[in-house]
Design a protein around this motif. Structure first.
Motif, short mmCIF file in Angstrom:
data_model
loop_
_atom_site.label_atom_id
_atom_site.label_comp_id
_atom_site.label_asym_id
_atom_site.label_seq_id
_atom_site.Cartn_x
_atom_site.Cartn_y
_atom_site.Cartn_z
N GLY A 311 0.78 -1.21 0.07
CA GLY A 311 0.06 0.16 0.04
C GLY A 311 0.96 1.22 0.12
N SER A 312 0.32 2.39 -0.10
CA SER A 312 0.92 3.56 0.08
C SER A 312 0.04 4.79 0.43
N PHE A 313 0.39 5.85 0.48
CA PHE A 313 -0.32 7.15 0.86
C PHE A 313 -0.59 8.17 -0.09
N SER A 314 -0.16 7.82 -1.33
CA SER A 314 -0.20 8.58 -2.30
C SER A 314 -1.59 9.14 -2.84
N LYS A 315 -2.55 8.38 -2.65
CA LYS A 315 -3.85 8.73 -3.01
C LYS A 315 -4.49 9.58 -2.24
N THR A 316 -4.44 9.22 -0.59
CA THR A 316 -5.07 10.07 0.31
C THR A 316 -4.36 11.20 0.82
N LEU A 317 -3.01 10.95 0.97
CA LEU A 317 -2.27 12.27 1.70
C LEU A 317 -1.45 13.07 0.57
N SER A 318 -0.85 12.32 -0.01
CA SER A 318 0.33 13.12 -1.18
C SER A 318 0.94 12.21 -1.99
N ALA A 319 0.88 12.42 -3.28
CA ALA A 319 1.86 11.65 -3.99
C ALA A 319 3.26 12.13 -4.13
N SER A 320 3.42 13.70 -3.79
CA SER A 320 4.86 14.01 -3.44
C SER A 320 5.66 13.29 -2.57
N ILE A 321 5.02 13.18 -1.27
CA ILE A 321 5.66 12.75 -0.18
C ILE A 321 5.91 11.10 -0.58
N ARG A 322 6.68 10.76 -0.91
CA ARG A 322 6.65 9.15 -1.65
C ARG A 322 7.02 8.24 -0.48
N THR B 343 8.48 0.70 -12.93
CA THR B 343 8.98 0.40 -11.78
C THR B 343 8.86 1.08 -10.48
N GLN B 344 8.59 2.58 -10.42
CA GLN B 344 8.59 3.25 -9.58
C GLN B 344 7.57 4.27 -9.50
N PHE B 345 6.80 4.35 -10.60
CA PHE B 345 6.03 5.40 -11.11
C PHE B 345 6.80 6.76 -11.20
N THR B 346 7.08 7.35 -10.42
CA THR B 346 7.67 8.72 -10.50
C THR B 346 9.25 8.47 -9.77
N GLY B 347 10.07 9.44 -10.22
CA GLY B 347 11.32 9.62 -9.61
C GLY B 347 11.17 10.06 -8.04
N PRO B 348 12.13 11.19 -8.14
CA PRO B 348 12.29 11.60 -6.75
C PRO B 348 10.80 12.51 -6.45
N SER B 349 10.53 12.58 -5.07
CA SER B 349 9.59 13.45 -4.65
C SER B 349 9.56 14.84 -5.09
N PRO B 350 8.54 15.40 -5.77
CA PRO B 350 8.80 16.66 -6.15
C PRO B 350 9.10 17.61 -4.75
N VAL B 351 8.69 17.37 -3.50
CA VAL B 351 9.07 18.00 -2.34
C VAL B 351 10.48 18.04 -2.03
N ALA B 352 11.12 16.72 -2.31
CA ALA B 352 12.74 16.49 -2.10
C ALA B 352 13.35 17.31 -3.29
N ALA B 353 12.91 17.14 -4.53
CA ALA B 353 13.78 17.94 -5.48
C ALA B 353 13.58 19.38 -5.50
N GLU B 354 12.54 19.79 -4.98
CA GLU B 354 12.43 21.33 -4.89
C GLU B 354 13.29 21.74 -3.53
N LEU B 355 13.30 20.95 -2.42
CA LEU B 355 14.34 21.21 -1.22
C LEU B 355 15.74 21.41 -1.81
N VAL B 356 16.18 20.33 -2.60
CA VAL B 356 17.53 20.28 -3.07
C VAL B 356 17.77 21.53 -3.96
N ALA B 357 16.77 21.80 -4.91
CA ALA B 357 17.04 22.79 -5.75
C ALA B 357 17.38 24.05 -5.09
N GLY B 358 16.37 24.21 -4.15
CA GLY B 358 16.38 25.46 -3.27
C GLY B 358 17.59 25.67 -2.67
N ILE B 359 18.25 24.58 -2.24
CA ILE B 359 19.45 24.84 -1.55
C ILE B 359 20.70 24.90 -2.40
#
Lengths: 467, 467
Positions: A311-322, B343-359
């Motif tokens: 399972g995961s939390f991508s559908k109910t919480l955030s797909a960005s927080i993997r 195999t992963q649907f998407t790569g890095p979390s946008p939140v993570a990439a944004e944080l790295v880019a900001g720094i």
């Protein structure tokens, strides 16, 4: 002239020539795999040992080379990268299992996405995420910069244990592994269980990315017809007996794309049949939190013996927080940890897992889910009514979630419709991307949460008119 | 009685009996792969076609089953999960390539980790991360809850393009793909390029997880002896000619574990040899930011044609904020995107990439690196002096980074030493986990940033005394 077995060497020569001719004509290109010894022997009507000799000679000449355990390949300076797509080019290519993913993920912000597999950003608990990020700003240095443990955040694993206990599965902490996403969870399991050429059963229709993922594992994918009660049991039992599949990969709670729910009888017989034939079940529970009440679940019946829950939390919480998880037998989890280290080093970011755990821990998540369910029930009714006005009818009315699996009127073909709609900025999910047997051409999957804009209906109406 | 080819059916019977005997004695267990037709024919001194017939008969009887493209396997109710470890049990098992990872990642907080591969949390730019998290608390909803695009954050990819341009590689945006980590970047490339049984060259010694990762891909791993100037060129060229490896996986900037730097001549000849033999190079640049000045780099010489560059920010920014990248030919990136979706649907979390880019975007990162380099130079000198007092000597003094690859005095064996030290709460990295040929038993890799506590030296001294 004969070889040691009294067979004319001429036959071997002929086999060698046959291969060389195929290479010359590019019927076999550099990097391509040669037919198996048996198959090619049948093709040329010679004995397998003739082919073994012919391949041996071509190998000695450097024309082909053996890869241990995987047959012979045409040599050549170009590496043969694995091509998963059915055609090249991200946007122009055929409607294959990647089509919906790539169109939806890379859509420009003005596009409408009734074909996508997630809720609009404004439906997500963004304020809770913002609050969680601010709280993380005060977390220990170790959370912010270390890799974290191999199994992932103990806090989040404890929350999962408690949830599973509520559902009636007694799980211990060594039976849970956190992963980078739900997809990564299934991928790790495939890496553990599958070898190229193995057989895997999926529902027909099933989530399109199961097809893409299994293709990446180079396995043989067999579909079991899906009914409103779950997989067709007679077909399922027959497949297990004849194909000896290693895995059956399914979503039982709010099945993707149909929104169906397993009946208790189907669940029971699926678990029994899999146990009888040594097939492991991967039950993807990603939509479970959208259920108004707990429906029959394979992992619960089986007690996580031969059923693996992900399972995961991508559908109910955030797909960005993997962040995803695997719940399974402890000895499998132990091997999955090694595989996760080898291929990803660690699973989910400790920052991500901490954020998820923080949001799940409070009472907020429960009330957020209740809100989502209410809102979705309303959106489902509205979408069904509006689609009915175009003659588009749901196969069934799901008990929850955001999908409606619908039949087009007058035998219209959904792939052509989707190709047309995308030009008008509307991304649809045509039925055959979900279908191993390619028998769902008359269907579309709709995401009722992504249909508020009137333009979805306008574009659909125009596309249906457009011949 | 003879078969159609005039061969006594008795030989086939004997081959069938031989297999059944091996299964009865558990020499072949359920899930095990049978020997190849050729090898087993040689073992029994019969023709390959006899074995083909024997296997065919056993398959018809359900005793074994073929997996397309991968040979025959003994059937049985238990699935044969892939075991990467050389022995079971997370803690007690042998010192294999997972030993250091699992010991270090799951160490209790009081343990000292001179064997681990990261900086202490207090060396990391935690204030910048906290600030970044607070800034994310004000980001758009879409960043916080959507999946993001298939290639990952445009902002971060632009920053990487600018950096590569500074180094002299003209890269376009379609040549960069963000991934969940550096390890995932290499794993995706392996999935694209490798099939079971392929040959891959690594340095001997090399980063231990390259061995674990390649084992997960079921390829044949061949080591090239590593010298202070880079891989031994004569051996490298010989290996490429005789083994036709698909990939050479290496770190050229501040090589792990030795800390060595390529000479320009070695870099040139490595790139030329790989091009001549059609071998693709994966250059892992993960330690590059610790270099005082840019050393010769394979990707730069080659211009990202046959060399693929990968990297991440785990060592300099945060290992918790997971984000890596691949820079390669655009047509390969296109296929890697499909593989990443599958195999992963998407790569890095946008939140993570944004944080790295900001720094990375501000001037802060540059001054943080300068601080780290200064601090590491000091720690390196101190650690070398203190290790010298125990007779432990570096193989070379690296120009940067945090590793010292050291030889133990008096031919002492580092695996035994590491097993002993872990009982005293000190996690070491014994040489053979890095060595394909198992020829580095007299070495240990030290992380100079993890040696401030006097107890590291005390435990080492005791372990060296302890026979």
């Amino acid at each position: 002239m004969t070889d040691g077995n009294g067979r004319p060497a001429r036959r071997t020569d002929a086999a060698v020539e046959a291969i060389l001719a195929r290479i010359a004509s590019r019927a076999l290109a550099p990097g391509d795999r040669l037919p198996s010894v048996r198959r090619f022997a049948a093709t040329l009507s010679v004995s397998p040992s003739t082919i073994v000799e012919a391949y041996g000679r071509l190998e000695a000449e450097g024309v082909i080379r053996a890869r241990r355990g995987s047959g012979f390949y045409v040599t050549g300076s170009e590496p043969p990268p694995l091509a998963l797509a059915e055609a090249g080019g991200a946007r122009e290519r055929d409607v294959d299992p990647f089509w919906v993913s790539r169109q939806s993920l890379d859509a420009d912000p003005s596009a409408l996405k009734p074909g996508c597999g997630w809720l609009p950003a404004e439906w997500m608990p963004n304020e809770a995420i913002r609050k969680g990020l601010r709280a993380l700003g005060r977390a220990d240095d170790a959370i912010l910069s270390d890799y974290g443990g191999t199994r992932g955040s103990p806090a989040l694993r404890r929350l999962l244990l408690a949830r599973f206990a509520d559902e009636g599965i007694a799980v211990t902490a060594d039976q849970i592994l956190l992963t980078g996403s739900g997809t990564q969870a299934i991928d790790l399991i495939c890496r553990l269980m599958l070898r190229p050429g193995d057989c895997v059963v999926v529902d027909d229709p099933c989530y399109f990315n199961f097809r893409a993922l299994l293709r990446a594992h180079q396995v043989r994918i067999v579909g079991v017809p899906f009914t409103p009660a779950g997989p067709d049991l007679a077909a399922f039992e027959r497949l297990l007996a004849t194909e000896s599949p290693r895995l059956y990969v399914t979503n039982s709670a709010l099945h993707n794309p149909t929104g169906a729910t397993l009946t208790p009888q189907t669940a029971h017989r699926v678990v029994a049949a899999a146990a009888a034939h040594g097939t492991t079940i991967v039950e993807d529970d990603i939509f479970a939190d959208f259920e108004p009440s707990l429906s029959p679940r394979l992992a619960i019946l089986d007690g996580l013996d031969r059923v693996i829950r992900i399972g995961s939390f991508s559908k109910t919480l955030s797909a960005s927080i993997r962040c995803g998880y695997i719940a399974a037998r402890a000895d499998w989890i132990e091997r999955l940890i090694d595989l996760q280290i080898a291929t990803q080093f660690t699973g989910p970011s400790p920052v991500a897992a901490e954020l998820v755990a923080g949001i799940l821990a409070g009472g907020f998540y429960r009330s957020h889910l209740a809100d989502l369910r209410r809102r979705l029930a309303h959106a489902r009714e509205t979408a069904a009514d509006r689609l009915a006005s175009l003659g588009i009818k749901p196969w069934l009315m799901p008990k929850g979630g955001f999908y409606l699996w619908c039949r087009l009127p007058n035998g219209r073909e959904s792939a052509a419709l989707a190709q047309r709609a995308v030009k008008d900025g509307v991304i649809l999910a045509p039925g055959n991307v979900f279908s191993v047997s390619q028998s769902a051409g008359a269907f579309l999957r709709f995401n009722v949460a992504q249909m508020a804009d009137e333009r979805v209906l306008t574009v659909l109406r125009d596309a249906l008119k457009g011949g």
